[in-house]
Design an enzyme around this catalytic site. Structure first.
Site, mmCIF file in Angstrom:
data_model
loop_
_atom_site.group_PDB
_atom_site.id
_atom_site.type_symbol
_atom_site.label_atom_id
_atom_site.label_comp_id
_atom_site.label_asym_id
_atom_site.label_seq_id
_atom_site.Cartn_x
_atom_site.Cartn_y
_atom_site.Cartn_z
ATOM 1 N N GLY A 1 47.542 34.152 42.799
ATOM 2 C CA GLY A 1 48.037 33.213 41.798
ATOM 3 C C GLY A 1 49.541 33.081 41.856
ATOM 4 N N ARG A 2 50.216 33.783 40.941
ATOM 5 C CA ARG A 2 51.650 33.588 40.730
ATOM 6 C C ARG A 2 52.542 33.655 41.960
ATOM 7 N NH1 ARG A 2 51.080 37.382 35.616
ATOM 8 N NH2 ARG A 2 49.413 38.040 37.017
ATOM 9 N N THR B 1 38.762 44.501 35.959
ATOM 10 C CA THR B 1 39.752 45.526 36.342
ATOM 11 C C THR B 1 40.645 45.913 35.160
ATOM 12 O OG1 THR B 1 41.014 43.689 37.242
ATOM 13 C CG2 THR B 1 39.902 45.108 38.820
ATOM 14 N N GLN C 1 49.594 42.804 36.903
ATOM 15 C CA GLN C 1 48.576 43.472 37.719
ATOM 16 C C GLN C 1 48.935 44.949 37.851
ATOM 17 O OE1 GLN C 1 45.842 42.233 38.587
ATOM 18 N NE2 GLN C 1 46.023 40.050 39.040
ATOM 19 N N HIS D 1 27.802 34.902 31.510
ATOM 20 C CA HIS D 1 27.117 36.120 31.059
ATOM 21 C C HIS D 1 26.286 35.724 29.846
ATOM 22 C CE1 HIS D 1 27.579 40.661 29.811
ATOM 23 N NE2 HIS D 1 26.338 40.257 29.875
ATOM 24 N N ASP D 2 24.970 35.585 30.043
ATOM 25 C CA ASP D 2 24.140 35.092 28.946
ATOM 26 C C ASP D 2 22.690 35.486 29.218
ATOM 27 O OD1 ASP D 2 23.256 33.425 26.716
ATOM 28 O OD2 ASP D 2 25.155 32.349 26.985
ATOM 29 N N LYS E 1 41.077 28.080 42.888
ATOM 30 C CA LYS E 1 40.259 28.690 41.835
ATOM 31 C C LYS E 1 40.594 28.053 40.497
ATOM 32 C CE LYS E 1 40.931 33.004 39.999
ATOM 33 N NZ LYS E 1 40.792 32.917 38.537
ATOM 34 N N ARG F 1 49.734 41.006 46.242
ATOM 35 C CA ARG F 1 51.163 40.718 46.190
ATOM 36 C C ARG F 1 51.752 40.817 47.594
ATOM 37 N NH1 ARG F 1 49.717 38.754 42.427
ATOM 38 N NH2 ARG F 1 50.335 38.959 40.253
ATOM 39 N N ASP G 1 35.615 29.757 38.416
ATOM 40 C CA ASP G 1 35.622 31.150 37.928
ATOM 41 C C ASP G 1 35.355 31.175 36.430
ATOM 42 O OD1 ASP G 1 36.185 33.849 37.571
ATOM 43 O OD2 ASP G 1 38.361 33.601 37.701
ATOM 44 N N LEU G 2 34.087 30.968 36.059
ATOM 45 C CA LEU G 2 33.756 30.919 34.630
ATOM 46 C C LEU G 2 33.012 32.181 34.180
ATOM 47 C CD1 LEU G 2 32.836 27.131 34.176
ATOM 48 C CD2 LEU G 2 35.030 28.273 33.837
ATOM 49 N N LYS G 3 32.705 33.065 35.100
ATOM 50 C CA LYS G 3 32.104 34.380 34.774
ATOM 51 C C LYS G 3 31.010 34.274 33.711
ATOM 52 C CE LYS G 3 36.432 36.930 35.677
ATOM 53 N NZ LYS G 3 37.456 35.850 35.638
ATOM 54 N N PRO H 1 19.012 35.127 30.716
ATOM 55 C CA PRO H 1 18.747 34.616 32.060
ATOM 56 C C PRO H 1 18.644 33.101 32.155
ATOM 57 C CG PRO H 1 17.457 36.586 31.670
ATOM 58 C CD PRO H 1 18.139 36.277 30.372
HETATM 59 O O1 C5P Z 1 48.817 35.554 39.447
HETATM 60 P P1 C5P Z 1 47.852 36.525 40.039
HETATM 61 O O2 C5P Z 1 47.909 36.602 41.542
HETATM 62 O O3 C5P Z 1 47.916 37.883 39.381
HETATM 63 O O4 C5P Z 1 46.439 35.879 39.674
HETATM 64 C C1 C5P Z 1 45.229 36.530 39.937
HETATM 65 C C2 C5P Z 1 44.068 35.700 39.503
HETATM 66 O O5 C5P Z 1 42.889 36.488 39.677
HETATM 67 C C3 C5P Z 1 44.064 35.287 38.027
HETATM 68 O O6 C5P Z 1 43.398 34.036 37.956
HETATM 69 C C4 C5P Z 1 43.240 36.362 37.372
HETATM 70 O O7 C5P Z 1 42.592 35.921 36.207
HETATM 71 C C5 C5P Z 1 42.216 36.665 38.459
HETATM 72 N N1 C5P Z 1 41.584 37.979 38.366
HETATM 73 C C6 C5P Z 1 42.302 39.156 38.367
HETATM 74 N N2 C5P Z 1 41.656 40.360 38.313
HETATM 75 C C7 C5P Z 1 40.333 40.391 38.247
HETATM 76 C C8 C5P Z 1 39.606 39.213 38.261
HETATM 77 C C9 C5P Z 1 40.274 38.003 38.321
HETATM 78 O O8 C5P Z 1 43.516 39.143 38.439
HETATM 79 N N3 C5P Z 1 39.722 41.547 38.236
#
Ligand code: C5P
Length: 231
Positions: free
Chosen positions: A208-209, A117, A188, A64-65, A33, A178, A60-62, A67
């Protein structure tokens, strides 16, 4: 065809770090991603490099503009050859329909973010949205489906009720994962293990992490993959 369920979030500030990690992982085990920070810094060139390494990319550029602008942006993303792209469902029905029309079915997957979220009850009341966050999420997911998009981003907890309402082919992409071995939540709030998320009906897990910051990223990735195998 292989369809890895894990999407590794390359939350880095530049191409070098992103490529370094990509070299340690394997395209048959994960997708990657690329979000706003990395894409702004490294651009289409990085996408091209990752694709030549055989990775499939979730951009993942989300968007929003209006149409027309959102549709053009999605078309440009699809032309980069990415596997998945996303928009905000809050852009509304006409924007969602326009982006759907801009990208043919069966090429780049097109999904929507319902509510971020990070937003709680107060935040959504502040911008004039009625109801509990869960109700807003359900409403926006239905709108997304109605407009023919391929799925939504949602938390693993929201996945349970969304999966009950939508067929298996509607993608639920869930971050906030996790692994049991690493219960560090970082920032998170509501986390789930990979197994919980899959059992709740997730189609793809964004991680991610726990992988990007690991001493041995590929072994963490392989372990998570084994944990969800067969679910
Ligand atoms: O490091 P981690 O596992 O928390 O990364 C989660 C990824 O998902 C990040 O790129 C974060 O921006 C993305 N994300 C999120 N919650 C959302 C939408 C996207 O954590 N609701």
């Amino acid at each position: 065809m292989h369809d890895p369920r894990i999407i590794v979030a390359l939350d880095f500030s530049g191409a070098q770090e992103a490529l370094q990690l990509a070299r340690k992982l394997k395209p048959h085990l994960c997708r990657l991603k690329v979000g706003k920070e990395l894409f702004t810094a490294a651009g289409p060139q990085l996408i091209e490099k990752l694709r030549t390494m055989d990775y499939e990319i979730f951009l993942d550029l989300k968007f929003h503009d209006i149409p027309n602008t959102a549709a053009s942006a999605c078309r440009a993303a699809a032309n980069l050859g990415v596997w998945m792209v996303n928009v905000h469902a809050l852009g509304g029905r006409r924007m969602l329909t326009a982006v759907r029309d801009a990208i043919p079915h069966g090429s780049t997957k097109l999904i929507a973010v319902t509510l971020l979220t990070s937003m709680d009850q107060n935040d959504i009341a502040d911008i004039g949205l009625q109801g509990e966050p869960e109700q807003v999420v359900t409403r926006l997911a239905k709108l997304t489906k109605d407009c023919g998009l391929d799925g939504v981003v949602c938390s693993a907890l929201e996945a349970v009720s969304l999966r009950q309402q939508f067929d298996a082919d509607f993608c639920l992409v869930t971050p906030g994962i996790r692994p049991t071995v690493d219960q560090q939540a970082n920032d998170q709030k509501r986390i789930a293990t990979p197994q919980q998320a899959m059992r709740n009906g997730a189609s793809y897990l964004v991680i991610g992490r726990p992988i990007t910051q690991a001493d041995d990223p590929i072994s963490v990735l392989q372990k998570i993959q084994q944990e969800i195998d067969g679910i």
